[in-house]
Design a protein around this motif. Structure first.
Motif, PDB file in Angstrom:
ATOM      1  N   GLY A  76      46.905  -6.089  70.257  1.00 35.25           N
ATOM      2  CA  GLY A  76      46.165  -5.280  69.300  1.00 35.25           C
ATOM      3  C   GLY A  76      44.762  -5.796  69.021  1.00 35.25           C
ATOM      4  O   GLY A  76      44.024  -5.204  68.232  1.00 35.25           O
ATOM      5  N   ALA A  77      44.366  -6.904  69.664  1.00 33.22           N
ATOM      6  CA  ALA A  77      43.018  -7.449  69.444  1.00 33.22           C
ATOM      7  C   ALA A  77      41.990  -6.439  69.920  1.00 33.22           C
ATOM      8  O   ALA A  77      42.148  -5.844  70.985  1.00 33.22           O
ATOM      9  CB  ALA A  77      42.854  -8.756  70.203  1.00 33.22           C
ATOM     10  N   SER A  78      40.958  -6.222  69.117  1.00 35.20           N
ATOM     11  CA  SER A  78      39.966  -5.225  69.517  1.00 35.20           C
ATOM     12  C   SER A  78      39.169  -5.763  70.696  1.00 35.20           C
ATOM     13  O   SER A  78      39.057  -6.967  70.907  1.00 35.20           O
ATOM     14  CB  SER A  78      39.042  -4.880  68.355  1.00 35.20           C
ATOM     15  N   LEU A  79      38.612  -4.848  71.477  1.00 28.43           N
ATOM     16  CA  LEU A  79      37.892  -5.250  72.679  1.00 28.43           C
ATOM     17  C   LEU A  79      36.713  -6.153  72.351  1.00 28.43           C
ATOM     18  O   LEU A  79      36.439  -7.107  73.056  1.00 28.43           O
ATOM     19  CB  LEU A  79      37.436  -4.004  73.441  1.00 28.43           C
ATOM     20  N   SER A  80      36.036  -5.873  71.223  1.00 22.32           N
ATOM     21  CA  SER A  80      34.891  -6.726  70.887  1.00 22.32           C
ATOM     22  C   SER A  80      35.367  -8.109  70.459  1.00 22.32           C
ATOM     23  O   SER A  80      34.730  -9.115  70.741  1.00 22.32           O
ATOM     24  CB  SER A  80      34.042  -6.096  69.791  1.00 22.32           C
ATOM     25  N   GLN A  81      36.529  -8.138  69.803  1.00 24.81           N
ATOM     26  CA  GLN A  81      37.099  -9.425  69.392  1.00 24.81           C
ATOM     27  C   GLN A  81      37.402 -10.282  70.630  1.00 24.81           C
ATOM     28  O   GLN A  81      37.134 -11.487  70.637  1.00 24.81           O
ATOM     29  CB  GLN A  81      38.396  -9.114  68.637  1.00 24.81           C
ATOM     30  N   VAL A  82      37.936  -9.658  71.672  1.00 31.07           N
ATOM     31  CA  VAL A  82      38.248 -10.393  72.904  1.00 31.07           C
ATOM     32  C   VAL A  82      36.947 -10.838  73.566  1.00 31.07           C
ATOM     33  O   VAL A  82      36.793 -11.992  73.958  1.00 31.07           O
ATOM     34  CB  VAL A  82      39.079  -9.521  73.880  1.00 31.07           C
ATOM     35  N   ALA A  83      35.975  -9.911  73.665  1.00 29.50           N
ATOM     36  CA  ALA A  83      34.730 -10.226  74.368  1.00 29.50           C
ATOM     37  C   ALA A  83      33.929 -11.323  73.659  1.00 29.50           C
ATOM     38  O   ALA A  83      33.193 -12.062  74.292  1.00 29.50           O
ATOM     39  CB  ALA A  83      33.881  -8.971  74.520  1.00 29.50           C
ATOM     40  N   CYS A  84      34.088 -11.419  72.324  1.00 29.17           N
ATOM     41  CA  CYS A  84      33.315 -12.416  71.573  1.00 29.17           C
ATOM     42  C   CYS A  84      34.072 -13.729  71.413  1.00 29.17           C
ATOM     43  O   CYS A  84      33.524 -14.690  70.872  1.00 29.17           O
ATOM     44  CB  CYS A  84      32.952 -11.873  70.195  1.00 29.17           C
ATOM     45  N   ASN A  85      35.332 -13.770  71.855  1.00 27.20           N
ATOM     46  CA  ASN A  85      36.123 -14.987  71.664  1.00 27.20           C
ATOM     47  C   ASN A  85      35.601 -16.124  72.562  1.00 27.20           C
ATOM     48  O   ASN A  85      35.355 -15.923  73.749  1.00 27.20           O
ATOM     49  CB  ASN A  85      37.592 -14.683  71.989  1.00 27.20           C
ATOM     50  N   GLU A  86      35.492 -17.301  71.944  1.00 27.61           N
ATOM     51  CA  GLU A  86      34.926 -18.456  72.636  1.00 27.61           C
ATOM     52  C   GLU A  86      35.735 -18.836  73.885  1.00 27.61           C
ATOM     53  O   GLU A  86      35.177 -19.098  74.945  1.00 27.61           O
ATOM     54  CB  GLU A  86      34.947 -19.620  71.642  1.00 27.61           C
ATOM     55  N   ASN A  87      37.061 -18.864  73.742  1.00 24.10           N
ATOM     56  CA  ASN A  87      37.907 -19.261  74.871  1.00 24.10           C
ATOM     57  C   ASN A  87      37.871 -18.257  76.006  1.00 24.10           C
ATOM     58  O   ASN A  87      37.912 -18.624  77.175  1.00 24.10           O
ATOM     59  CB  ASN A  87      39.354 -19.453  74.411  1.00 24.10           C
ATOM     60  N   VAL A  88      37.798 -16.982  75.645  1.00 28.58           N
ATOM     61  CA  VAL A  88      37.718 -15.945  76.680  1.00 28.58           C
ATOM     62  C   VAL A  88      36.399 -16.113  77.422  1.00 28.58           C
ATOM     63  O   VAL A  88      36.340 -16.092  78.650  1.00 28.58           O
ATOM     64  CB  VAL A  88      37.828 -14.531  76.067  1.00 28.58           C
ATOM     65  N   GLN A  89      35.317 -16.327  76.658  1.00 27.13           N
ATOM     66  CA  GLN A  89      33.999 -16.479  77.285  1.00 27.13           C
ATOM     67  C   GLN A  89      33.952 -17.702  78.194  1.00 27.13           C
ATOM     68  O   GLN A  89      33.344 -17.678  79.251  1.00 27.13           O
ATOM     69  CB  GLN A  89      32.917 -16.592  76.216  1.00 27.13           C
ATOM     70  N   ARG A  90      34.620 -18.766  77.746  1.00 26.85           N
ATOM     71  CA  ARG A  90      34.562 -20.004  78.514  1.00 26.85           C
ATOM     72  C   ARG A  90      35.395 -19.926  79.797  1.00 26.85           C
ATOM     73  O   ARG A  90      34.946 -20.302  80.866  1.00 26.85           O
ATOM     74  CB  ARG A  90      35.042 -21.174  77.656  1.00 26.85           C
ATOM     75  N   HIS A  91      36.621 -19.409  79.669  1.00 29.08           N
ATOM     76  CA  HIS A  91      37.524 -19.426  80.827  1.00 29.08           C
ATOM     77  C   HIS A  91      37.471 -18.164  81.679  1.00 29.08           C
ATOM     78  O   HIS A  91      37.672 -18.233  82.880  1.00 29.08           O
ATOM     79  CB  HIS A  91      38.966 -19.647  80.362  1.00 29.08           C
ATOM     80  N   PHE A  92      37.257 -17.015  81.038  1.00 27.10           N
ATOM     81  CA  PHE A  92      37.356 -15.763  81.799  1.00 27.10           C
ATOM     82  C   PHE A  92      36.157 -14.838  81.570  1.00 27.10           C
ATOM     83  O   PHE A  92      36.309 -13.743  81.034  1.00 27.10           O
ATOM     84  CB  PHE A  92      38.657 -15.031  81.434  1.00 27.10           C
ATOM     85  N   PRO A  93      34.960 -15.274  81.990  1.00 25.41           N
ATOM     86  CA  PRO A  93      33.786 -14.401  81.801  1.00 25.41           C
ATOM     87  C   PRO A  93      33.963 -13.035  82.471  1.00 25.41           C
ATOM     88  O   PRO A  93      33.362 -12.048  82.046  1.00 25.41           O
ATOM     89  CB  PRO A  93      32.641 -15.188  82.447  1.00 25.41           C
ATOM     90  N   ILE A  94      34.817 -12.954  83.476  1.00 22.20           N
ATOM     91  CA  ILE A  94      35.063 -11.684  84.177  1.00 22.20           C
ATOM     92  C   ILE A  94      35.673 -10.646  83.229  1.00 22.20           C
ATOM     93  O   ILE A  94      35.378  -9.460  83.306  1.00 22.20           O
ATOM     94  CB  ILE A  94      35.971 -11.917  85.415  1.00 22.20           C
ATOM     95  N   LEU A  95      36.493 -11.127  82.282  1.00 28.84           N
ATOM     96  CA  LEU A  95      37.119 -10.202  81.334  1.00 28.84           C
ATOM     97  C   LEU A  95      36.068  -9.663  80.355  1.00 28.84           C
ATOM     98  O   LEU A  95      36.063  -8.482  80.005  1.00 28.84           O
ATOM     99  CB  LEU A  95      38.259 -10.921  80.588  1.00 28.84           C
ATOM    100  N   VAL A  96      35.145 -10.529  79.944  1.00 33.64           N
ATOM    101  CA  VAL A  96      34.058 -10.099  79.052  1.00 33.64           C
ATOM    102  C   VAL A  96      33.221  -9.037  79.763  1.00 33.64           C
ATOM    103  O   VAL A  96      32.866  -8.005  79.191  1.00 33.64           O
ATOM    104  CB  VAL A  96      33.165 -11.311  78.670  1.00 33.64           C
ATOM    105  N   ASP A  97      32.966  -9.277  81.046  1.00 35.42           N
ATOM    106  CA  ASP A  97      32.174  -8.352  81.843  1.00 35.42           C
ATOM    107  C   ASP A  97      32.856  -6.978  81.918  1.00 35.42           C
ATOM    108  O   ASP A  97      32.218  -5.938  81.738  1.00 35.42           O
ATOM    109  CB  ASP A  97      32.011  -8.960  83.243  1.00 35.42           C
ATOM    110  N   ALA A  98      34.166  -6.983  82.162  1.00 38.29           N
ATOM    111  CA  ALA A  98      34.907  -5.717  82.257  1.00 38.29           C
ATOM    112  C   ALA A  98      34.877  -4.969  80.928  1.00 38.29           C
ATOM    113  O   ALA A  98      34.688  -3.760  80.884  1.00 38.29           O
ATOM    114  CB  ALA A  98      36.343  -5.978  82.685  1.00 38.29           C
ATOM    115  N   ILE A  99      35.029  -5.705  79.828  1.00 37.13           N
ATOM    116  CA  ILE A  99      35.052  -5.066  78.510  1.00 37.13           C
ATOM    117  C   ILE A  99      33.707  -4.406  78.204  1.00 37.13           C
ATOM    118  O   ILE A  99      33.646  -3.329  77.623  1.00 37.13           O
ATOM    119  CB  ILE A  99      35.448  -6.095  77.428  1.00 37.13           C
TER     120      ILE A  99
END
Lengths: 332, 160
Positions: free
Chosen positions: A75-98
């Motif tokens: 249920g995490a919002s897409l912006s919440q995922v894209a702005c999350n520090e751990n997501v940005q650090r480990h999976f920049p590809i997911l931020v890009d897709a979002i």
């Protein structure tokens, strides 16, 4: 446009939500952000009697590191995922897709990551108003006997159009699904059944609760690209994701996923073994392109705004581009 | 389908409303509260004309059930002017000729406001990205961009 009538529940615990989902089964739908669901309700392509809102389930919005995985609440919002520090650090590809989903300021605050994975597969003959569809007659998914996109089709050929789907599959994501019998885990690839009528591996009493992505032990190179007619508020014509790890300049692990071609993301399994131990080269990129074209040829049907031939060709082009970009990018 | 009670704050005023479960926020704001600045364009989330702020974040009112807005604070275009004086974004849209037919304007201004609240001096690309979910069929966007850009140089504390 008015919405059809339905009953509304907003359970305060996951157990309660499952109880309600179990009680109504297939006639209940889950509402997370609603940016896809409400449109489908308005177009009358789905007609549930019950809508279960997840707005009170705060535990579904957590993003945490747990052991060797990153656990993202569905249920995490897409912006919440894209702005999350751990997501940005480990999976920049997911931020890009979002960043490719919908429009930045609006759908990202409502749209959720679980909702994007569960995006109703799309088809030119399905995602239309009731009035429009009346002219053509019903298709397999709306209660008819034939598929309007492919005459001889045995199941619905709608297109998996989620931007995050190929990325989560490429990152070997595991999805946690909770139902009456307890919780179970399912790989992201298995989650997509490849059948348009029942696109997800979800029982009538089940809810997607978590997305677990294993943290890579070595730096990964990754790339996501999509082709679409508009850069905002549009769905992909074709998209692709590539994730690779290296050992001394040689490919150690490689995964290429092409999506928006058929009802499920397509993983090019053969390349996972044939690419190991090789160094990035133009030859390799061409192999990826050819493999993608071969894989989607029998799957793509004429049910998108772009023609079948164009989509097949572009599947190859996108596969080549993500492979080249992932294999030549700096590693992180 | 029985009506349900929701409580929401709209433009700093609290309302207790009985709404149908299948009512969208557009319908509630326009038909129950008379806030017709919330425009229904495409009604399927593409045009952005119905954008309102829900807890400071822009959302599409046409894709939001009123039930989901229970307990939140909503700001519409009607809530921007205070003491009979227009908000500086509204002034700027007028001064730059960024309003033609005016149908997309409330959505444009609400999304711009959310951007400027978060980032008082955005770059041109950031403004374009923020407004990429809002369609205008008249102006060609250039004047809208200029209107938003010009307000970024104004210190919001000092006003227009």
């Amino acid at each position: 446009m008015r919405l059809p009538a339905f009953d509304y529940y907003s359970p305060t615990s996951i157990e309660n939500a499952i109880q309600i989902k179990n009680e109504f089964g297939g006639s209940a739908v889950i509402l997370a952000g609603g940016t896809d669901l409400i449109v489908n309700l308005k177009n009358r392509v789905i007609a549930p009697s019950v809508v279960i809102s997840l707005k009170n389930l705060r535990e579904l919005r957590k993003i945490d590191l747990a052991g060797d995985s990153l656990v993202i609440g569905a249920g995490a919002s897409l912006s919440q995922v894209a702005c999350n520090e751990n997501v940005q650090r480990h999976f920049p590809i997911l931020v890009d897709a979002i960043k490719h989903i919908g429009a930045p300021s609006i759908q990202r605050h409502r749209g959720s990551i679980g909702g994007n994975l569960c995006l109703n597969p799309r088809c030119l003959f399905y995602n239309q108003s009731f009035f429009w569809r009346k002219g053509k007659g019903s298709c397999l998914r709306t209660g008819g006997k034939t598929c309007l996109a492919l005459e001889k089709a045995e199941s619905c050929q709608a297109i998996c159009s989620a931007d995050t789907a190929p990325v989560i599959v490429a990152l070997s994501g595991q999805l946690t699904i909770v139902g009456r019998a307890g919780s179970r885990s399912c790989s992201a690839q298995e989650f997509f059944t490849g059948k348009g009528e029942t696109p997800f591996n979800l029982g009538p009493d089940e809810i997607l609760t978590e997305i677990r992505i294993p943290i890579p032990w070595a730096p990964i190179s990754s790339s996501y690209k999509r082709l679409s007619y508009r850069s905002a508020i549009d769905f992909p014509v074709i998209n692709a994701a590539c994730v690779a790890t290296f050992e001394q300049e040689k490919i150690f692990r490689f995964r290429l996923v092409v999506s928006a071609a058929g009802p499920a993301p397509i993983t090019l399994k053969d390349l996972e073994s044939t690419f190991i131990g090789r160094e990035p080269s133009q030859e390799l990129f061409s192999e990826a392109e050819q493999a993608a074209v071969r894989a989607v040829e029998g799957i793509v049907v004429d049910n998108s705004i772009a023609s079948k031939q164009y989509r097949v060709k572009m599947a190859g082009v996108m596969a080549r581009r993500v492979t080249q970009s992932a294999l030549t990018a700096s590693r992180r | 389908m029985k009506k349900l009670l929701i409580t929401m704050t709209v433009n700093d005023e609290q309302f207790d409303l009985m709404v149908r479960p299948n009512e969208t926020l557009t319908e509630t704001l326009r038909e129950r509260l008379g806030l017709t600045g919330v425009k229904e364009g495409c009604a399927e989330g593409v045009c952005g004309a119905c954008a309102v702020l829900m807890d400071q974040h822009p959302v599409r009112a046409c894709l939001t059930l009123s039930m989901e807005a229970d307990g939140t604070s909503i700001t519409t275009i009607e809530g921007l002017a205070s003491d009979g004086k227009l908000h500086h974004l509204q002034e700027s849209f007028i001064n730059h000729g960024a309003v033609q037919c005016g149908f997309c304007t409330p959505g444009m201004i609400m999304v711009s406001k959310a951007l400027l609240d978060e980032k008082p001096s955005p770059t041109d690309d950031e403004i374009k990205e923020a407004l990429s979910g809002n369609l205008c069929r008249c102006t060609g966007y250039k004047k809208i961009l200029e209107a938003v850009r010009s307000t970024t140089q104004i210190d919001p504390k000092k006003g227009a």
